[in-house]
Design a protein around this motif. Structure first.
Motif, PDB file in Angstrom:
ATOM      1  N   ALA A  77       0.807  -1.224   0.000  1.00  0.00           N
ATOM      2  CA  ALA A  77       0.000   0.000   0.000  1.00  0.00           C
ATOM      3  C   ALA A  77       0.838   1.272   0.000  1.00  0.00           C
ATOM      4  CB  ALA A  77      -0.933   0.004   1.209  1.00  0.00           C
ATOM      5  N   ARG A  78       2.045   1.240   0.643  1.00  0.00           N
ATOM      6  CA  ARG A  78       2.730   2.499   0.916  1.00  0.00           C
ATOM      7  C   ARG A  78       4.162   2.596   0.418  1.00  0.00           C
ATOM      8  NH1 ARG A  78       1.855   4.109   6.999  1.00  0.00           N
ATOM      9  NH2 ARG A  78       2.616   6.082   6.159  1.00  0.00           N
ATOM     10  N   VAL A  79       4.727   1.485  -0.052  1.00  0.00           N
ATOM     11  CA  VAL A  79       6.119   1.526  -0.519  1.00  0.00           C
ATOM     12  C   VAL A  79       6.130   1.457  -2.045  1.00  0.00           C
ATOM     13  CG1 VAL A  79       8.383   0.430  -0.396  1.00  0.00           C
ATOM     14  CG2 VAL A  79       6.865   0.390   1.608  1.00  0.00           C
ATOM     15  N   PRO A  80       6.644   2.494  -2.717  1.00  0.00           N
ATOM     16  CA  PRO A  80       6.580   2.566  -4.185  1.00  0.00           C
ATOM     17  C   PRO A  80       7.057   1.308  -4.897  1.00  0.00           C
ATOM     18  CG  PRO A  80       7.345   4.648  -3.308  1.00  0.00           C
ATOM     19  CD  PRO A  80       7.238   3.716  -2.136  1.00  0.00           C
ATOM     20  N   TYR A  81       8.200   0.743  -4.495  1.00  0.00           N
ATOM     21  CA  TYR A  81       8.738  -0.426  -5.182  1.00  0.00           C
ATOM     22  C   TYR A  81       7.760  -1.587  -5.161  1.00  0.00           C
ATOM     23  CZ  TYR A  81      11.664  -4.541  -6.089  1.00  0.00           C
ATOM     24  OH  TYR A  81      12.170  -5.727  -6.580  1.00  0.00           O
ATOM     25  N   TYR A  82       7.042  -1.773  -4.051  1.00  0.00           N
ATOM     26  CA  TYR A  82       6.192  -2.955  -3.894  1.00  0.00           C
ATOM     27  C   TYR A  82       4.784  -2.771  -4.450  1.00  0.00           C
ATOM     28  CZ  TYR A  82       9.889  -5.130  -1.241  1.00  0.00           C
ATOM     29  OH  TYR A  82      11.090  -5.684  -0.880  1.00  0.00           O
ATOM     30  N   ARG A  83       4.458  -1.546  -4.835  1.00  0.00           N
ATOM     31  CA  ARG A  83       3.127  -1.339  -5.412  1.00  0.00           C
ATOM     32  C   ARG A  83       2.932  -2.123  -6.709  1.00  0.00           C
ATOM     33  NH1 ARG A  83       2.850   4.899  -4.449  1.00  0.00           N
ATOM     34  NH2 ARG A  83       1.925   5.001  -2.371  1.00  0.00           N
ATOM     35  N   GLN A  84       4.026  -2.396  -7.414  1.00  0.00           N
ATOM     36  CA  GLN A  84       3.929  -3.142  -8.668  1.00  0.00           C
ATOM     37  C   GLN A  84       3.409  -4.564  -8.455  1.00  0.00           C
ATOM     38  OE1 GLN A  84       7.867  -4.440 -10.322  1.00  0.00           O
ATOM     39  NE2 GLN A  84       8.723  -3.370  -8.534  1.00  0.00           N
ATOM     40  N   PHE A  85       3.489  -5.053  -7.212  1.00  0.00           N
ATOM     41  CA  PHE A  85       3.021  -6.410  -6.909  1.00  0.00           C
ATOM     42  C   PHE A  85       1.606  -6.410  -6.341  1.00  0.00           C
ATOM     43  CE2 PHE A  85       7.656  -6.258  -6.249  1.00  0.00           C
ATOM     44  CZ  PHE A  85       8.055  -7.170  -7.222  1.00  0.00           C
ATOM     45  N   ASN A  86       0.996  -5.226  -6.269  1.00  0.00           N
ATOM     46  CA  ASN A  86      -0.327  -5.107  -5.657  1.00  0.00           C
ATOM     47  C   ASN A  86      -1.409  -5.390  -6.690  1.00  0.00           C
ATOM     48  OD1 ASN A  86      -2.373  -4.608  -3.917  1.00  0.00           O
ATOM     49  ND2 ASN A  86      -1.820  -2.491  -3.465  1.00  0.00           N
ATOM     50  N   GLY A  87      -1.578  -6.687  -6.990  1.00  0.00           N
ATOM     51  CA  GLY A  87      -2.566  -7.110  -7.968  1.00  0.00           C
ATOM     52  C   GLY A  87      -3.748  -7.793  -7.320  1.00  0.00           C
ATOM     53  N   PRO A  88      -4.614  -8.403  -8.126  1.00  0.00           N
ATOM     54  CA  PRO A  88      -5.816  -9.072  -7.593  1.00  0.00           C
ATOM     55  C   PRO A  88      -5.496 -10.143  -6.553  1.00  0.00           C
ATOM     56  CG  PRO A  88      -5.947  -8.847  -9.972  1.00  0.00           C
ATOM     57  CD  PRO A  88      -4.561  -8.437  -9.594  1.00  0.00           C
ATOM     58  N   GLY A  89      -4.360 -10.853  -6.767  1.00  0.00           N
ATOM     59  CA  GLY A  89      -4.014 -11.934  -5.847  1.00  0.00           C
ATOM     60  C   GLY A  89      -3.682 -11.457  -4.455  1.00  0.00           C
ATOM     61  N   LEU A 113      18.360  -2.160  -4.804  1.00  0.00           N
ATOM     62  CA  LEU A 113      18.165  -1.194  -3.715  1.00  0.00           C
ATOM     63  C   LEU A 113      19.075   0.028  -3.892  1.00  0.00           C
ATOM     64  CD1 LEU A 113      16.933  -0.324  -1.083  1.00  0.00           C
ATOM     65  CD2 LEU A 113      18.479  -1.856   0.126  1.00  0.00           C
ATOM     66  N   LYS A 114      20.322  -0.217  -4.302  1.00  0.00           N
ATOM     67  CA  LYS A 114      21.260   0.896  -4.502  1.00  0.00           C
ATOM     68  C   LYS A 114      20.853   1.780  -5.668  1.00  0.00           C
ATOM     69  CE  LYS A 114      25.636  -0.763  -2.589  1.00  0.00           C
ATOM     70  NZ  LYS A 114      27.036  -1.096  -2.920  1.00  0.00           N
ATOM     71  N   ALA A 115      20.242   1.163  -6.679  1.00  0.00           N
ATOM     72  CA  ALA A 115      19.889   1.909  -7.887  1.00  0.00           C
ATOM     73  C   ALA A 115      18.778   2.912  -7.641  1.00  0.00           C
ATOM     74  CB  ALA A 115      19.493   0.941  -9.002  1.00  0.00           C
ATOM     75  N   ALA A 116      17.854   2.594  -6.741  1.00  0.00           N
ATOM     76  CA  ALA A 116      16.714   3.488  -6.504  1.00  0.00           C
ATOM     77  C   ALA A 116      16.280   3.405  -5.045  1.00  0.00           C
ATOM     78  CB  ALA A 116      15.560   3.130  -7.431  1.00  0.00           C
ATOM     79  N   PRO A 117      17.106   3.872  -4.114  1.00  0.00           N
ATOM     80  CA  PRO A 117      16.769   3.730  -2.691  1.00  0.00           C
ATOM     81  C   PRO A 117      15.478   4.435  -2.294  1.00  0.00           C
ATOM     82  CG  PRO A 117      18.644   5.223  -3.007  1.00  0.00           C
ATOM     83  CD  PRO A 117      18.395   4.539  -4.305  1.00  0.00           C
ATOM     84  N   GLU A 118      15.135   5.510  -3.005  1.00  0.00           N
ATOM     85  CA  GLU A 118      13.919   6.250  -2.665  1.00  0.00           C
ATOM     86  C   GLU A 118      12.663   5.425  -2.915  1.00  0.00           C
ATOM     87  OE1 GLU A 118      14.596   6.612  -6.941  1.00  0.00           O
ATOM     88  OE2 GLU A 118      15.894   6.885  -5.190  1.00  0.00           O
ATOM     89  N   GLN A 119      12.763   4.397  -3.774  1.00  0.00           N
ATOM     90  CA  GLN A 119      11.617   3.540  -4.065  1.00  0.00           C
ATOM     91  C   GLN A 119      11.240   2.636  -2.890  1.00  0.00           C
ATOM     92  OE1 GLN A 119       9.638   3.165  -7.115  1.00  0.00           O
ATOM     93  NE2 GLN A 119      10.451   5.246  -7.174  1.00  0.00           N
ATOM     94  N   PHE A 120      12.116   2.582  -1.890  1.00  0.00           N
ATOM     95  CA  PHE A 120      11.876   1.682  -0.763  1.00  0.00           C
ATOM     96  C   PHE A 120      11.478   2.430   0.508  1.00  0.00           C
ATOM     97  CE2 PHE A 120      14.467  -0.483  -3.814  1.00  0.00           C
ATOM     98  CZ  PHE A 120      13.923  -1.759  -3.852  1.00  0.00           C
ATOM     99  N   LEU A 121      11.265   3.729   0.386  1.00  0.00           N
ATOM    100  CA  LEU A 121      10.805   4.525   1.526  1.00  0.00           C
ATOM    101  C   LEU A 121       9.288   4.601   1.513  1.00  0.00           C
ATOM    102  CD1 LEU A 121      13.328   7.510   1.562  1.00  0.00           C
ATOM    103  CD2 LEU A 121      13.297   5.500   3.042  1.00  0.00           C
ATOM    104  N   ALA A 122       8.659   4.201   2.604  1.00  0.00           N
ATOM    105  CA  ALA A 122       7.207   4.262   2.696  1.00  0.00           C
ATOM    106  C   ALA A 122       6.742   5.715   2.734  1.00  0.00           C
ATOM    107  CB  ALA A 122       6.726   3.537   3.948  1.00  0.00           C
ATOM    108  N   GLN A 123       5.596   5.955   2.129  1.00  0.00           N
ATOM    109  CA  GLN A 123       5.008   7.283   2.191  1.00  0.00           C
ATOM    110  C   GLN A 123       4.664   7.631   3.633  1.00  0.00           C
ATOM    111  OE1 GLN A 123       1.678   6.927  -0.509  1.00  0.00           O
ATOM    112  NE2 GLN A 123       2.796   8.014  -2.115  1.00  0.00           N
ATOM    113  N   ASP A 124       4.915   8.881   4.003  1.00  0.00           N
ATOM    114  CA  ASP A 124       4.600   9.362   5.349  1.00  0.00           C
ATOM    115  C   ASP A 124       5.247   8.494   6.432  1.00  0.00           C
ATOM    116  OD1 ASP A 124       2.896  11.287   4.134  1.00  0.00           O
ATOM    117  OD2 ASP A 124       1.302   9.791   4.040  1.00  0.00           O
TER     118      ASP A 124
END
Length: 323
Positions: A77-89, A113-124
């Motif tokens: 729900a809140r971490v940009p990198y993992y939103r790509q896995f937020n599907g119907p399942g 992780l090194k390539a895009a560390p900001e993608q692993f920071l949760a919103q708020d």
């Protein structure tokens, strides 16, 4: 300013300061770390871990699965990198097993992780804490976490110490890779005092035939309840004492090892010389898993810390008993 330059200047100033001033500086920083690691919600977390430590295997599995579902739900729900896995399942988390939940994600590499560390920071996420890994695998990593996660991590370490009759605040001695004097300087006092944690910090870099007697004298003076050390460092002192037939008054309740592989011959020598158990523990700055030896000398995976899988070179989980 250039952080590396500032750090270098600070190191030089520290190494050229008198011992009493270094002790004060280390104790002041130790107080800061004590509050960061053992303040706030630490007591509450530790109390929860003390309770779950007595759970049955089934109850621990249920708790671990519940914690995993909470973590994954948060990530989706809140971490940009993992939103790509937020599907119907992912809507069926409540009914999914651990294995099915973990199968939703590929193994995360350090490179990603090194390539895009900001993608692993949760919103708020609020205030964060940066931690640098030791780079023991040859690739250091900067990890961003929260104060609460740091305290949770140290609550597990405190529980481990409790298994062996000591606390993080007891008189202790720590051997690690520290330099207290600059290159070329000579001194028999290769240790400093962290009064905030009742801890004497010993440099592992200066363990020589000539210096070890001074280390032994300081250990006898401090009488640590436990010693926290690289296996190689405390083994070097133990083998020196044994080979020289030297009597000593160092009697800790337990010696804790980490950061290196504890070899069987090292363990036997250390136990023989110091007359106490040697208990190994393994954690990491990434805070993905925590492993430690109990009173019987058996390794345990802390179920409440993380869900650990043994995988092959392609990241595929292996059956029980496979290396």
């Amino acid at each position: 300013p250039d952080c590396s330059m500032s750090s270098g200047i600070a190191t030089q100033l520290f190494q050229h300061s008198p011992v009493w001033l270094q002790n004060q500086a280390i104790s002041a920083y130790g107080l800061l770390l004590r509050r960061r690691r053992y303040g706030g919600e630490f007591r509450h977390i530790h109390a929860e871990l003390q309770a779950s430590d007595r759970y049955s295997k089934a109850a621990l599995l249920e708790l671990q699965t519940r914690l995993l579902r909470t973590t994954v739900k948060h990530a989706l729900a809140r971490v940009p990198y993992y939103r790509q896995f937020n599907g119907p399942g992912s809507n069926n988390l409540a009914s999914m097993s651990q294995q099915d939940i973990l199968a939703m994600f590929p193994v995360l590499t350090k490179a990603a992780l090194k390539a895009a560390p900001e993608q692993f920071l949760a919103q708020d996420s609020g205030p964060t804490v940066a931690i640098q890994t030791s780079g023991s695998t040859g690739s250091p990593l900067r990890v961003t976490t929260t104060a609460s996660a740091v305290r949770r991590n140290y609550a597990f370490f405190a529980r481990f110490l409790g298994w062996h009759g000591v606390t993080p605040f007891d008189e202790s001695a720590t051997f690690a890779g520290r330099l207290f004097v600059g290159p070329g300087a000579t001194s028999t006092v290769q240790w400093r005092r962290n009064a905030a944690m009742n801890d004497t910090l010993f440099s592992s870099y200066h363990l020589t035939e000539e210096s070890i007697p001074f280390y032994v004298r300081e250990l006898e003076k401090r009488q640590p309840a436990f010693i926290d050390s690289y296996p190689s460092s405390i083994y070097r002192i133990a083998s020196f004492l044994e080979s020289h037939g030297q009597q000593h008054r160092i009697r800790p309740k337990v010696i804790v090892t980490s950061s290196e592989t504890l070899l069987d011959y090292q363990r036997k020598t250390i136990m023989r010389v110091f007359g106490c158990p040697v208990r190994d523990q393994y954690g990491s700055a990434e805070m993905a898993g925590f492993f430690a030896e109990c009173e019987q000398g058996r390794y345990h995976v802390a179920a409440e810390y993380g869900s650990v899988q043994v995988v092959d070179s392609s990241g595929t989980p292996l059956p029980v008993g496979e290396p």
